[in-house]
Design a protein around this motif. Structure first.
Motif, PDB file in Angstrom:
ATOM      1  N   PHE A  59       0.828  -1.208   0.000  1.00 37.50           N
ATOM      2  CA  PHE A  59       0.000   0.000   0.000  1.00 37.50           C
ATOM      3  C   PHE A  59       0.865   1.262   0.000  1.00 37.50           C
ATOM      4  O   PHE A  59       0.583   2.221  -0.737  1.00 37.50           O
ATOM      5  N   THR A  60       1.889   1.275   0.836  1.00 39.23           N
ATOM      6  CA  THR A  60       2.769   2.445   0.902  1.00 39.23           C
ATOM      7  C   THR A  60       3.494   2.642  -0.420  1.00 39.23           C
ATOM      8  O   THR A  60       3.651   3.774  -0.902  1.00 39.23           O
ATOM      9  N   LEU A  61       3.906   1.547  -1.023  1.00 40.76           N
ATOM     10  CA  LEU A  61       4.598   1.609  -2.305  1.00 40.76           C
ATOM     11  C   LEU A  61       3.675   2.129  -3.406  1.00 40.76           C
ATOM     12  O   LEU A  61       4.108   2.881  -4.297  1.00 40.76           O
ATOM     13  N   SER A  62       2.400   1.759  -3.360  1.00 38.97           N
ATOM     14  CA  SER A  62       1.441   2.272  -4.343  1.00 38.97           C
ATOM     15  C   SER A  62       1.329   3.791  -4.234  1.00 38.97           C
ATOM     16  O   SER A  62       1.359   4.499  -5.248  1.00 38.97           O
ATOM     17  N   GLY A  63       1.188   4.293  -3.007  1.00 38.81           N
ATOM     18  CA  GLY A  63       1.119   5.730  -2.830  1.00 38.81           C
ATOM     19  C   GLY A  63       2.372   6.431  -3.319  1.00 38.81           C
ATOM     20  O   GLY A  63       2.304   7.480  -3.978  1.00 38.81           O
ATOM     21  N   PHE A  64       3.524   5.840  -3.032  1.00 36.86           N
ATOM     22  CA  PHE A  64       4.801   6.423  -3.442  1.00 36.86           C
ATOM     23  C   PHE A  64       4.929   6.447  -4.970  1.00 36.86           C
ATOM     24  O   PHE A  64       5.253   7.490  -5.563  1.00 36.86           O
ATOM     25  N   MET A  82      -7.722   5.389 -15.069  1.00 32.83           N
ATOM     26  CA  MET A  82      -8.572   4.310 -14.571  1.00 32.83           C
ATOM     27  C   MET A  82      -8.611   3.140 -15.546  1.00 32.83           C
ATOM     28  O   MET A  82      -8.709   1.980 -15.128  1.00 32.83           O
ATOM     29  N   ARG A  83      -8.518   3.419 -16.832  1.00 31.63           N
ATOM     30  CA  ARG A  83      -8.451   2.348 -17.832  1.00 31.63           C
ATOM     31  C   ARG A  83      -7.210   1.492 -17.587  1.00 31.63           C
ATOM     32  O   ARG A  83      -7.280   0.252 -17.592  1.00 31.63           O
ATOM     33  N   ASN A  84      -6.070   2.126 -17.366  1.00 28.62           N
ATOM     34  CA  ASN A  84      -4.841   1.383 -17.094  1.00 28.62           C
ATOM     35  C   ASN A  84      -4.935   0.578 -15.806  1.00 28.62           C
ATOM     36  O   ASN A  84      -4.462  -0.557 -15.732  1.00 28.62           O
ATOM     37  N   PHE A 142      -8.127  -0.442  -5.293  1.00 32.74           N
ATOM     38  CA  PHE A 142      -8.902   0.195  -6.349  1.00 32.74           C
ATOM     39  C   PHE A 142      -9.603   1.452  -5.840  1.00 32.74           C
ATOM     40  O   PHE A 142      -9.784   2.415  -6.600  1.00 32.74           O
ATOM     41  N   LEU A 143      -9.991   1.454  -4.569  1.00 28.53           N
ATOM     42  CA  LEU A 143     -10.541   2.672  -3.986  1.00 28.53           C
ATOM     43  C   LEU A 143      -9.509   3.797  -4.035  1.00 28.53           C
ATOM     44  O   LEU A 143      -9.833   4.944  -4.380  1.00 28.53           O
ATOM     45  N   PHE A 144      -8.266   3.471  -3.705  1.00 28.70           N
ATOM     46  CA  PHE A 144      -7.194   4.466  -3.776  1.00 28.70           C
ATOM     47  C   PHE A 144      -7.014   4.956  -5.208  1.00 28.70           C
ATOM     48  O   PHE A 144      -6.890   6.164  -5.453  1.00 28.70           O
ATOM     49  N   TYR A 145      -7.023   4.039  -6.174  1.00 26.37           N
ATOM     50  CA  TYR A 145      -6.884   4.440  -7.574  1.00 26.37           C
ATOM     51  C   TYR A 145      -7.988   5.418  -7.972  1.00 26.37           C
ATOM     52  O   TYR A 145      -7.740   6.388  -8.690  1.00 26.37           O
ATOM     53  N   ALA A 146      -9.208   5.139  -7.521  1.00 22.35           N
ATOM     54  CA  ALA A 146     -10.357   5.935  -7.959  1.00 22.35           C
ATOM     55  C   ALA A 146     -10.252   7.390  -7.525  1.00 22.35           C
ATOM     56  O   ALA A 146     -10.742   8.286  -8.230  1.00 22.35           O
ATOM     57  N   ILE A 147      -9.629   7.653  -6.377  1.00 24.91           N
ATOM     58  CA  ILE A 147      -9.562   9.040  -5.915  1.00 24.91           C
ATOM     59  C   ILE A 147      -8.149   9.618  -5.980  1.00 24.91           C
ATOM     60  O   ILE A 147      -7.966  10.809  -5.721  1.00 24.91           O
ATOM     61  N   PHE A 148      -7.165   8.793  -6.383  1.00 24.08           N
ATOM     62  CA  PHE A 148      -5.788   9.279  -6.378  1.00 24.08           C
ATOM     63  C   PHE A 148      -5.570  10.530  -7.240  1.00 24.08           C
ATOM     64  O   PHE A 148      -4.893  11.471  -6.790  1.00 24.08           O
ATOM     65  N   ARG A 195      -6.487   1.536   6.911  1.00 27.17           N
ATOM     66  CA  ARG A 195      -5.400   1.347   5.932  1.00 27.17           C
ATOM     67  C   ARG A 195      -5.095   2.555   5.048  1.00 27.17           C
ATOM     68  O   ARG A 195      -3.989   2.644   4.504  1.00 27.17           O
ATOM     69  N   PHE A 196      -6.054   3.473   4.901  1.00 24.17           N
ATOM     70  CA  PHE A 196      -5.858   4.481   3.867  1.00 24.17           C
ATOM     71  C   PHE A 196      -4.692   5.411   4.165  1.00 24.17           C
ATOM     72  O   PHE A 196      -4.100   5.993   3.249  1.00 24.17           O
TER      73      PHE A 196
END
Length: 370
Positions: A59-64, A82-84, A142-148, A195-196
């Protein structure tokens, strides 16, 4: 895995490999104990006995990583982003979800199909079988992706303090939830509230890296061992204070995810700044492990469970010793690696080739007429 939106950094793949391997070792240890294998008592082995911390690293790596992309591109096309993300996540994730619904066909209800969006909540089909249990994290990703893209825009406009304000807000939600949820530790472990903040800490890490890149690269040789010692100490603290599954209502878990991601962002910053080459064979192995890490993560529990059932059928349960670890662990890890490579090539890679760039540099303002 190479991104179309930022120069490839093999250190990111190496950290993905590390995260997947820790989660594998955690579940291997649980199966090992279930077979009667001897246990580990020292908290200093927390990276194994609390190896679920690999999820925190993911999760931390995704944010980074995504904040790095946002800082590199400055403008993100939401639809293409979002397509990717859909092409990256859903082909394999949907495969695992369909396996779960097939296993539970006799109890399946039509509304269960909506659990594809919330595998971390309630009685999701993926959570009812040990072999698909790891899928709970994907809904949070995917929730993180949606609002990132929105978070990245606001963070670039307002700075790190914006992300810190969100972490403070989440801390309040954690405290409030603690007062009403008797199983709060599991809630913190698997939901948005718990987790967020790890995604947000990763985003802060990317912004700090951009601001201090030269200094970090200069000090990386010293920072790497210090950062990994911090991660070991953090896992030891959890193992000693509030081990996973042992304390359903522990106040320690209010701060646990933030502590965990802080340790992991230190590792990320140190490792991506580390310029010295590793042995070529080790680089290749870790990079490939990072490439197949998504398959490895989603499939490893199934492999471990099938192998454990085979050990029980052979009548060896209750008789395993430390010496058996010398062959059981390599067999389990190798089998998971082989299956993951097959799945990556058959399911993931064809869809990954359909991705396209989703960012563009913001144009510089035109100079005023003289």
């Amino acid at each position: 895995m190479k991104s179309l939106n930022i120069p490839y950094n093999p250190r990111i793949d190496q950290l993905r490999w590390l995260a997947a391997t820790m989660v594998f070792l955690f579940h291997f240890y649980l199966e090992w104990r279930g077979l009667g294998g001897p246990g580990v008592t020292s908290p200093w082995f927390g990276l194994i006995t609390e190896g679920h911390t690999g999820v925190g690293l993911f999760f931390t790596l995704s944010g980074f990583l995504f904040m790095q992309i946002a800082l590199h591109q400055t403008v993100i096309n939401y639809r293409d982003f979002m397509r990717n993300r859909f092409l990256r996540i859903f082909p394999l994730f949907l495969t695992v979800f369909l396996v779960a619904t097939s296993i539970g066909r006799d109890k399946f209800q039509p509304q269960d199909i909506f659990y594809v969006l919330t595998t971390n909540l309630g009685l999701a089909p993926t959570s009812l079988s040990v072999i698909t249990g790891a899928a709970w994290t994907i809904s949070l990703e995917f929730l993180f992706y949606a609002i990132f893209p929105f978070l990245a825009r606001f963070a670039m406009e307002r700075g790190v303090r914006y992300l810190l304000s969100l972490i403070l807000l989440l801390f309040f939600f954690k405290v409030a939830a603690f007062t009403v949820n008797e199983n709060s530790s599991h809630m913190y472990f698997s939901t948005f509230v718990g987790r967020f903040d790890q995604f947000l800490v990763g985003m802060i890490g990317a912004m700090l890296y951009q601001q201090n890149k030269t200094a970090l690269h200069r000090a990386a040789s010293l920072l790497v061992p210090v950062a990994f010692m911090l991660a070991v100490a953090n896992s030891a603290l959890q193992a000693k204070t509030a081990s996973f599954g042992q304390h359903p209502h522990s106040a320690f878990w209010i701060i646990w995810s933030t502590l965990e991601s802080t340790a992991w962002v230190a590792v990320i910053l140190a490792w991506v700044s580390f310029d010295k080459a590793l042995p070529a064979w080790l680089e290749r192995m870790m990079n490939h492990g990072g490439k197949i890490s998504f398959s490895f993560y989603l499939l490893h529990m199934a492999v471990l469970h099938v192998l454990a059932v085979g050990v029980r059928m052979a009548g060896y349960a209750g008789k395993v010793t430390w010496q058996d670890l010398l062959y059981m662990l390599p067999i389990a890890y190798g089998a998971t690696w082989a299956l993951s490579a097959l799945t990556y090539n058959a399911i993931e890679e064809p869809f990954l080739r359909m991705r396209r760039g989703y960012g563009k540099a913001k144009p510089a303002p035109l100079a005023s007429a003289a």
